[in-house]
Scaffold this motif. Structure first.
Motif, PDB file in Angstrom:
ATOM      1  N   THR A  15       0.648  -1.194  -0.051  1.00 40.68           N
ATOM      2  CA  THR A  15       0.050  -0.065  -0.164  1.00 40.68           C
ATOM      3  C   THR A  15       0.846   1.145  -0.001  1.00 40.68           C
ATOM      4  N   TRP A  16       1.962   1.169   0.791  1.00 41.92           N
ATOM      5  CA  TRP A  16       2.941   2.322   0.728  1.00 41.92           C
ATOM      6  C   TRP A  16       3.434   2.626  -0.606  1.00 41.92           C
ATOM      7  N   ASP A 107      -6.634  14.131  10.688  1.00 44.67           N
ATOM      8  CA  ASP A 107      -6.570  14.201  11.930  1.00 44.67           C
ATOM      9  C   ASP A 107      -7.896  14.007  12.846  1.00 44.67           C
ATOM     10  N   ARG A 108      -8.870  14.793  12.078  1.00 42.83           N
ATOM     11  CA  ARG A 108     -10.008  15.084  12.658  1.00 42.83           C
ATOM     12  C   ARG A 108     -10.932  13.653  12.416  1.00 42.83           C
ATOM     13  N   PHE A 109     -10.938  13.032  11.178  1.00 47.39           N
ATOM     14  CA  PHE A 109     -12.058  12.058  10.754  1.00 47.39           C
ATOM     15  C   PHE A 109     -11.494  10.615  10.959  1.00 47.39           C
ATOM     16  N   GLY A 110     -10.147  10.565  10.737  1.00 48.16           N
ATOM     17  CA  GLY A 110      -9.504   9.258  10.716  1.00 48.16           C
ATOM     18  C   GLY A 110      -8.793   9.200   9.353  1.00 48.16           C
ATOM     19  N   ARG A 111      -7.844   7.945   9.477  1.00 44.71           N
ATOM     20  CA  ARG A 111      -6.999   7.892   8.370  1.00 44.71           C
ATOM     21  C   ARG A 111      -7.685   7.146   7.232  1.00 44.71           C
ATOM     22  N   VAL A 155      -1.607  11.541   4.239  1.00 43.97           N
ATOM     23  CA  VAL A 155      -2.433  10.451   4.882  1.00 43.97           C
ATOM     24  C   VAL A 155      -2.169   9.031   4.967  1.00 43.97           C
ATOM     25  N   LEU A 156      -1.754   8.479   3.636  1.00 40.36           N
ATOM     26  CA  LEU A 156      -1.315   7.237   3.723  1.00 40.36           C
ATOM     27  C   LEU A 156      -0.338   6.848   4.207  1.00 40.36           C
ATOM     28  N   CYS A 157       0.818   7.826   3.890  1.00 34.30           N
ATOM     29  CA  CYS A 157       2.102   7.371   4.576  1.00 34.30           C
ATOM     30  C   CYS A 157       2.089   7.418   6.022  1.00 34.30           C
ATOM     31  N   ALA A 158       1.429   8.471   6.554  1.00 39.06           N
ATOM     32  CA  ALA A 158       1.240   8.501   8.242  1.00 39.06           C
ATOM     33  C   ALA A 158       0.332   7.167   8.824  1.00 39.06           C
TER      34      ALA A 158
END
Length: 482
Positions: A15-16, A107-111, A155-158
């Protein structure tokens, strides 16, 4: 197993790599702006714009390796050549906005929900850009492509970093890297040979990434813990264990209050540290971006050149992983400064080739080596940003560094286009900025290799809180299982 890798980690690594693959659209300008020589009637091949503008009916391109947007939309001579730079700039502007916008949303709604959103938007906007009837529509759509790239990178990498083990982070950078991205982009463009079809292919090949984030990768347990969703966190960790094929065991999570950028800057010594990091990220972004985009203008076979870039980067990243793992005296300062010096030496050599009008194999070899050093400089920037900043400030600090890099990337296409007017534009700028950054690194960059990233809060109250939460987690695990 090697670095404790299991089935779930392999899928997370894939995925990364998909995120990196889509980020390869940042250098799609190498192909979409490619312009071969032309001839008027039976004349000799040339790049003379006077011949291009005066020859109306018998103009033909000589053996074009790729049917580019520049050829189709006539971005070749005069002021229209700036559209080549704008093609990349508008995308980098979208990347800048996407980094800030989607990072805040995740950060607010999720990855997971935001990750699904950015991949879906990336597929749709990339596919639609291949249908663009005019340059204006194409630029608008490429902005949305950049928006998705920015979101995917942040987003994806974090997200992936939060679901893999700490010791696997260097494995990700060493084995699933930008080299594979360049190879994949080269393969797509080689078999499609046309910018619209390449856009369609890129969009379709992103579908597996969308399926992975929907059905395989769960919401980040780290994010769920930070929001106090204990039950969902346990379910997420149990899903990871199930995919990995291992028994579930409760995971201890430290309780740390994240700091915003303003609060981070007020922390003693942090403004000086971030100033050094900002200069590092900005300069490597503008220099690396200009060098990457300019690589499409090298003599020789376009696809072979780009394939060599990708292959060399893959092996060089693996070499860095080996050296970093086995040679503990190989410091971060050594990596950053040594890579900068290597880049500057290659740029000086390239400038000498330009002065002597030499276009032989040595040009490609020097360019390849310089690109490897630029990639090593990027690695040093990432590692220093993570290791020099305390844990509560790490997200905001790395986000600000990423912002500095995005500004540099927006400026990079201007340098590449300026090379059409003055052939020393890229080399001169890289030498000036690289030398200044080398001095900043030598005098102000702190050594960070070997620091314990988790050893930030060591007071008893935090430790007791961690123990209490671990006991709570064990009780909730039993409740979920029941």
């Amino acid at each position: 197993m090697w670095y404790d890798i299991n089935r779930f980690h392999i899928l997370a690594f894939i995925t990364w790599q998909f995120a990196n693959y889509f980020a390869g659209q940042n250098i799609f300008g190498i192909y979409s702006n490619n312009v071969p020589k032309w001839r008027c009637g039976n004349s000799e091949p040339t790049s003379d714009c006077q011949i291009y503008t005066s020859c109306r009916s018998n103009l033909t391109f000589v053996d074009p390796p790729f049917n580019s947007a520049a050829m189709e939309l006539n971005w070749i001579c005069g002021l229209s050549t700036w559209n080549q730079a704008f093609f990349s700039q508008i995308q980098f502007a979208g990347l800048l906005v996407g980094t800030l916008f989607f990072g805040t949303l995740s950060d607010r709604f999720g990855r997971k929900p935001i990750g699904i959103l950015v991949i879906s938007n990336g597929i749709c906007s990339t596919f639609a850009s291949g249908l663009a009837p005019t340059a204006t529509v194409l630029f608008v759509l490429r902005f949305f492509v950049g928006l998705s790239i920015g979101g995917m990178l942040v987003v994806l990498c974090a997200w992936i970093m939060e679901v893999i083990l700490p010791q696997q982070r260097m494995v990700v950078r060493g084995c699933f890297n930008w080299g594979w991205t360049r190879i994949a982009l080269t393969v797509v463009c080689y078999f499609t040979r046309e910018w619209r079809l390449a856009s369609f292919t890129t969009a379709i090949t992103l579908v597996p990434a969308l399926l992975l984030v929907i059905f395989v990768i769960p919401e980040s347990p780290v994010w769920l813990h930070s929001k106090g969703f204990k039950s969902r966190m346990i379910q997420s960790e149990m899903h990871i264990a199930r995919v990995a094929g291992i028994p579930y065991a409760p995971v201890e999570h430290k309780v740390l209050r994240p700091k915003g950028l303003i609060e981070t800057l007020k922390t003693k010594g942090m403004f000086k540290t971030l100033s050094v990091l900002w200069s590092m990220w900005f300069i490597v972004a503008i220099c690396g971006g200009a060098i990457d985009l300019n690589s499409g203008k090298l003599s020789g076979d376009l696809y072979l050149n780009q394939m060599l870039f990708g292959i060399l980067l893959v092996f060089s990243k693996m070499l860095l992983l080996y050296v970093d793992t086995n040679f503990h005296n190989f410091k971060r300062r050594t990596l950053h400064q040594g890579s900068l010096i290597g880049t500057l030496i290659c740029v000086v050599i390239m400038a000498c080739y330009t002065m002597s009008d030499y276009h032989g194999v040595a040009v490609l070899v020097t360019y390849l080596i310089g690109t490897v050093f630029i990639e090593y400089t990027w690695d040093a920037c990432y590692l220093c940003a993570v290791e020099l900043v305390e844990t509560p400030s790490r997200a905001s600090a790395t986000g600000s560094c990423s912002l500095a890099a995005r500004v540099g990337m927006i400026l990079a296409p201007i340098l590449t286009n300026a090379n059409l007017w003055w052939p020393y534009s890229v080399s001169t700028t890289v030498m000036v900025l690289g030398t200044s950054n080398l001095l900043v690194s030598y005098f102000f960059l702190q050594e960070s290799k070997g620091v314990n990233l988790d050893d930030v809060h060591t007071d008893d109250s935090i430790q007791l809180q961690d123990v209490h939460e671990l006991r709570e987690t064990e009780a909730m695990v039993q409740k979920v299982r029941d």
